[in-house]
Design a protein around this motif. Sequence first.
Motif, PDB file in Angstrom:
ATOM      1  N   UNK A   1     -10.363   3.336  -1.136  1.00 17.65           N
ATOM      2  CA  UNK A   1      -9.225   2.421  -1.207  1.00 17.65           C
ATOM      3  C   UNK A   1      -9.736   1.010  -0.939  1.00 17.65           C
ATOM      4  N   UNK A   2      -9.329   0.077  -1.777  1.00 16.39           N
ATOM      5  CA  UNK A   2      -9.705  -1.314  -1.519  1.00 16.39           C
ATOM      6  C   UNK A   2      -8.694  -1.906  -0.545  1.00 16.39           C
ATOM      7  N   UNK A   3      -9.144  -2.208   0.656  1.00 16.94           N
ATOM      8  CA  UNK A   3      -8.233  -2.748   1.676  1.00 16.94           C
ATOM      9  C   UNK A   3      -8.173  -4.263   1.553  1.00 16.94           C
TER      10      UNK A   3
ATOM     11  N   UNK B   1     -12.988   4.905   2.879  1.00 15.62           N
ATOM     12  CA  UNK B   1     -13.120   6.272   2.351  1.00 15.62           C
ATOM     13  C   UNK B   1     -12.467   7.288   3.281  1.00 15.62           C
ATOM     14  N   UNK B   2     -11.705   6.803   4.274  1.00 14.56           N
ATOM     15  CA  UNK B   2     -11.074   7.721   5.228  1.00 14.56           C
ATOM     16  C   UNK B   2      -9.844   8.410   4.626  1.00 14.56           C
TER      17      UNK B   2
ATOM     18  N   UNK C   1       0.811  -1.206   0.000  1.00 16.29           N
ATOM     19  CA  UNK C   1       0.000   0.000   0.000  1.00 16.29           C
ATOM     20  C   UNK C   1       0.852   1.267   0.000  1.00 16.29           C
ATOM     21  N   UNK C   2       0.245   2.385  -0.413  1.00 20.20           N
ATOM     22  CA  UNK C   2       0.888   3.680  -0.201  1.00 20.20           C
ATOM     23  C   UNK C   2       0.652   4.027   1.265  1.00 20.20           C
ATOM     24  N   UNK C   3       1.377   5.033   1.760  1.00 24.32           N
ATOM     25  CA  UNK C   3       1.253   5.396   3.168  1.00 24.32           C
ATOM     26  C   UNK C   3      -0.170   5.877   3.486  1.00 24.32           C
ATOM     27  N   UNK C   4      -0.740   6.705   2.572  1.00 23.11           N
ATOM     28  CA  UNK C   4      -2.106   7.208   2.768  1.00 23.11           C
ATOM     29  C   UNK C   4      -3.099   6.050   2.819  1.00 23.11           C
ATOM     30  N   UNK C   5      -2.893   5.121   1.905  1.00 24.33           N
ATOM     31  CA  UNK C   5      -3.817   3.985   1.844  1.00 24.33           C
ATOM     32  C   UNK C   5      -3.691   3.132   3.104  1.00 24.33           C
ATOM     33  N   UNK C   6      -2.458   2.950   3.547  1.00 22.16           N
ATOM     34  CA  UNK C   6      -2.240   2.153   4.755  1.00 22.16           C
ATOM     35  C   UNK C   6      -2.994   2.756   5.940  1.00 22.16           C
TER      36      UNK C   6
END
Lengths: 235, 178
Positions: free
Chosen positions: B121-123, B112-113, B84-89
């Motif tokens: 983001x698909x976690x 959506x945070x 993941x990117x840091x934002x996505x993480x």
Amino acid sequence: MTTKTKEGLKQTVLLTMSVLVVLMGALAFVHTPTAQRIPFIRELATWLGYPCPSEGVSAMTLEHVRSEALPVVQGSTNAPLRPAFGFALDNTDIQQAFAWLQTRGLICERVERGFSYLKCKEVPEGTLGINSRSVIDEMDLSFNSRGKLIAINLLRRKLTADQVVGLFSGISQRLTQLLGEPTRTSGEISVKSFSQKLNTVSIEYSFKDYLAKVTASYLPWSGVVLYEQYMSYTD
Amino acid sequence: MLFRRLFFSALLVGGSLAISAFTFALTEVPFQNSAIEPSDSLSLFEKYGGYPTVKKINDQVGAALAVDPVTAPFLVVVGQPGHDTFDKLLSCLDLQFSSLLGGPYAYPETSHFRGAPAEGYTCVDMRTIHTGLNISNEAFDRFTVILADVLKKNGVEDADITTIGSAVNGLKDDVAGR
């Protein structure tokens, strides 16, 4: 083209195709999570230049992330001292540290994971100049991109509540003598504190240029864990 | 004749490996986060002030892990291929922790945070995201000790930390030794 040549060409094509099919299957397999848990495949990937992702990060990236996070955690005044078991934070280099550890008979492994680390296992605390018979499970010395020491971290696991109370009290007394009263304390150092899952006690001496922090927590899978961090906060 | 046999044998072996690869990939059971059952009608998510508290805790845990040179490489690996990117993480961590505390979310799903794109983001599940990171049991203990300390620092009661501890214990096999 003679029949013999055609047959030879056909055989070569078939052989090439079969090799390709085997390679594709093997490649697909090594990319699965299951295959990546096999030590041999991990070692092979590292040897081929595709290391474990955490080993592929750069020191510059780590320093950038660290400098971004520092303002969130650092204090406002400089520390009166920066105790680090006789080492000098931001000054001792990896060769000096390695020699120091060797003279004390400690066997430490050098690990590269963006920063460089000296990772020592089963370290008798007495070798660090402390009057104690306790053994530290893991001691990590971390060095920045310039090869200077930036942190010493000590980890003890599988302690009993009684053991951790004695150790914690000794460490906190020693640090308070050197640094003054802690800048933050949390929880009570008592046997009862370590009977509840994840109950945590910590003391922190946080300055603009230095952190000494001791945290103990009861983790049901590891017993009581005691984690000591001595870090330079300059970037 | 020999080469024909060789070709079919190779095809069989290669095909089997390829099939096994896909089968392994398909049979990796995604971790389903089971939210902590609240002892009364109020979930821990509501009790501690909802998403703003979750974000604050995750910010502090992230900072504590980032300044510690031993834990930082596991955090910084995000943004590399396959991670993941840091934002996505952080966005996915918010979703996971909110779900874990009994908030109105499920994990892994779309988060959506934290300024996520419109589609979110698909976690991914914990098992998949930690595969290949080679996180040792000792490193997992460091993470947990840091998390527990941040929870306490933010006024989470001891009994609730114990409850969260049980949930963290359930994640250990998905995070460490993979």
